[in-house]
Design a protein around this motif. Structure first.
Motif, PDB file in Angstrom:
ATOM      1  N   LEU A  38     -12.445  22.803  11.744  1.00  0.00           N
ATOM      2  CA  LEU A  38     -13.740  22.433  11.183  1.00  0.00           C
ATOM      3  C   LEU A  38     -13.612  21.503   9.975  1.00  0.00           C
ATOM      4  O   LEU A  38     -14.573  20.828   9.604  1.00  0.00           O
ATOM      5  CB  LEU A  38     -14.521  23.694  10.790  1.00  0.00           C
ATOM      6  N   LYS A  39     -12.409  21.462   9.377  1.00  0.00           N
ATOM      7  CA  LYS A  39     -12.185  20.511   8.290  1.00  0.00           C
ATOM      8  C   LYS A  39     -12.061  19.086   8.818  1.00  0.00           C
ATOM      9  O   LYS A  39     -12.510  18.129   8.181  1.00  0.00           O
ATOM     10  CB  LYS A  39     -10.910  20.876   7.519  1.00  0.00           C
ATOM     11  N   PHE A  40     -11.448  18.954   9.991  1.00  0.00           N
ATOM     12  CA  PHE A  40     -11.149  17.625  10.520  1.00  0.00           C
ATOM     13  C   PHE A  40     -12.210  17.092  11.479  1.00  0.00           C
ATOM     14  O   PHE A  40     -12.288  15.879  11.691  1.00  0.00           O
ATOM     15  CB  PHE A  40      -9.787  17.636  11.224  1.00  0.00           C
ATOM     16  N   PHE A  41     -13.008  17.990  12.074  1.00  0.00           N
ATOM     17  CA  PHE A  41     -13.929  17.548  13.117  1.00  0.00           C
ATOM     18  C   PHE A  41     -15.338  18.089  12.845  1.00  0.00           C
ATOM     19  O   PHE A  41     -15.493  19.197  12.326  1.00  0.00           O
ATOM     20  CB  PHE A  41     -13.428  18.017  14.493  1.00  0.00           C
ATOM     21  N   PRO A  42     -16.376  17.341  13.230  1.00  0.00           N
ATOM     22  CA  PRO A  42     -17.759  17.657  12.833  1.00  0.00           C
ATOM     23  C   PRO A  42     -18.444  18.684  13.726  1.00  0.00           C
ATOM     24  O   PRO A  42     -19.499  18.432  14.302  1.00  0.00           O
ATOM     25  CB  PRO A  42     -18.453  16.290  12.934  1.00  0.00           C
ATOM     26  N   PHE A  43     -17.831  19.875  13.844  1.00  0.00           N
ATOM     27  CA  PHE A  43     -18.472  20.959  14.572  1.00  0.00           C
ATOM     28  C   PHE A  43     -19.021  21.967  13.565  1.00  0.00           C
ATOM     29  O   PHE A  43     -18.533  22.071  12.433  1.00  0.00           O
ATOM     30  CB  PHE A  43     -17.489  21.631  15.532  1.00  0.00           C
ATOM     31  N   ASP A  44     -20.010  22.750  13.980  1.00  0.00           N
ATOM     32  CA  ASP A  44     -20.658  23.697  13.065  1.00  0.00           C
ATOM     33  C   ASP A  44     -19.993  25.070  13.048  1.00  0.00           C
ATOM     34  O   ASP A  44     -20.173  25.837  12.099  1.00  0.00           O
ATOM     35  CB  ASP A  44     -22.130  23.860  13.447  1.00  0.00           C
ATOM     36  N   GLY A  45     -19.270  25.396  14.069  1.00  0.00           N
ATOM     37  CA  GLY A  45     -18.597  26.688  14.137  1.00  0.00           C
ATOM     38  C   GLY A  45     -17.492  26.626  15.172  1.00  0.00           C
ATOM     39  O   GLY A  45     -17.412  25.681  15.966  1.00  0.00           O
ATOM     40  N   ALA A  46     -16.633  27.637  15.158  1.00  0.00           N
ATOM     41  CA  ALA A  46     -15.520  27.667  16.116  1.00  0.00           C
ATOM     42  C   ALA A  46     -15.127  29.108  16.403  1.00  0.00           C
ATOM     43  O   ALA A  46     -15.296  29.996  15.560  1.00  0.00           O
ATOM     44  CB  ALA A  46     -14.319  26.890  15.577  1.00  0.00           C
TER      45      ALA A  46
END
Length: 365
Positions: A38-46
């Motif tokens: 989530l630091k490197f890619f623009p997703f809201d959750g994982a």
């Protein structure tokens, strides 16, 4: 305008940075991997689940999930997860899945997966890449989420997740193998303390995993070097052939005066996957008598090399040159040369004198 599914230069830089941040040997690898994701890619959750024996997701790691949603998934939703391998419908040729691959949004919105889990996090859209093991069986997955403010996952984001999946698949395989070995060694170390005799631990293919100090001491008494490679040779050249030939779990090797061997199957349950695996414990009983130690010490004192000591041991037990050659995987001529050197260093001329010397040494030490 048709949407491009091409990754940008920044995407590849982020993929490289993400890959470099992973440490599969860290016990918290899955958690830190999702935080870095989530630091490197623009997703809201994982989320990062593993697959249990029934094809459902268990042992999940979550980032940006509320405690209520996590509890709800674990309690009520895991068998109702559309993306679980046990529930997957036909989606041949795809590695990245979205909800459109399996059901309608109307059904999705009324499902417990959404209403009891994702809703509490503000998530609506989910995309997932399935990870597989070396046998191409489902191993786990990396899932990412967007909220309703998004229009779903673009083709570029799906391509990005596909690349992330390839990175995570390799790292996850390494992590689970490492974690499995660490868990096994904790278990095996407890066995070592209960069996103060020589012990070698192997996996299901008889690859050596652990050797205790008593086993190394036994090898030294046999005239072998206290090294893992020598233990492997002891196993492959002597123990396993005798085990296969006799079919018994307990037997005696005519090796440097005799070595009692006992094989035991150990069934271990993996803490992470819940599956059962086989390990082999090979016990080396050196308590059959002190004659072997006396004889080996005498041969060392007389200046015999390790190979000469092995040949002398077999000769003192009545083995023929051909049999010794087979045991040591060397030619008969090489055995003959070692035999001549043994006779010279021990000042004997024939086998009967060697046997007599063997008895004298054992009685005098």
């Amino acid at each position: 305008m048709t949407e491009s599914n091409s990754l940008t230069q920044d995407d590849y830089k982020n993929l490289l940075a993400f890959s470099g941040s992973l440490n599969p040997y860290d016990i918290n690898f899955r958690k830190t991997a999702m935080e870095d994701l989530l630091k490197f890619f623009p997703f809201d959750g994982a989320a990062f689940p593993l697959v249990d024996d029934n094809g459902y997701y268990k042992h999940l790691v979550y980032v940006n999930f509320t405690p209520v949603s996590i509890e709800s998934y674990e309690r009520d939703c895991y068998k109702k997860d559309f993306f679980a391998p046990a529930n997957l419908k036909e989606a041949s040729g795809k590695s990245v899945f979205t909800i459109e691959d399996f059901t309608s949004y109307m059904e999705y919105e009324t499902s417990s997966l959404y209403s009891q889990c994702l809703y509490f996090n503000g998530f609506y859209y989910e995309a997932l890449v399935l990870l597989r093991d070396e046998e191409n069986k489902p191993l786990g997955a990396v899932a990412v989420y967007h909220g309703r403010q998004s229009s779903g996952f673009t083709l570029r984001e799906q391509k990005l997740l596909e690349e992330i999946g390839m990175i995570m698949e390799k790292a996850t395989r390494i992590h689970l193998k490492h974690l499995s070995m660490q868990n096994n060694l904790v278990f095996l170390n407890r066995i070592f303390t209960r069996h103060p005799i020589g012990m070698i631990i192997c996996d299901e293919n008889f690859n050596i995993q652990e050797i205790n100090q008593e086993a190394y001491q036994t090898m030294e008494a046999l005239g072998m070097a206290a090294e893992k490679e020598e233990a492997k040779r002891l196993l492959t050249d002597y123990i396993l052939p005798a085990y296969q030939e006799g079919g018994a779990n307990r037997f005696c090797l005519r090796l440097a005066g005799g070595l009692e061997v006992f094989l035991e199957n150990i069934i271990i349950k993996e803490q992470i996957t819940g599956s059962f695996i086989t390990r082999y414990a090979i016990f080396l009983d050196f308590s059959m008598g002190s004659s072997r130690t006396s004889w080996t010490a005498y041969l060392t004192e007389k200046g015999l090399t390790r190979r000469e000591s092995e040949v002398a041991g077999y000769l003192s037990q009545g083995f023929e040159i051909r049999e010794i050659a087979e045991k040591l995987s060397i030619s008969a001529n090489t055995v003959k040369r070692h035999k001549e050197s043994v006779y010279h260093k021990l000042s004997v001329n024939r086998v009967s004198q060697l046997l007599l010397l063997y008895q004298e040494v054992n009685n005098s030490w």
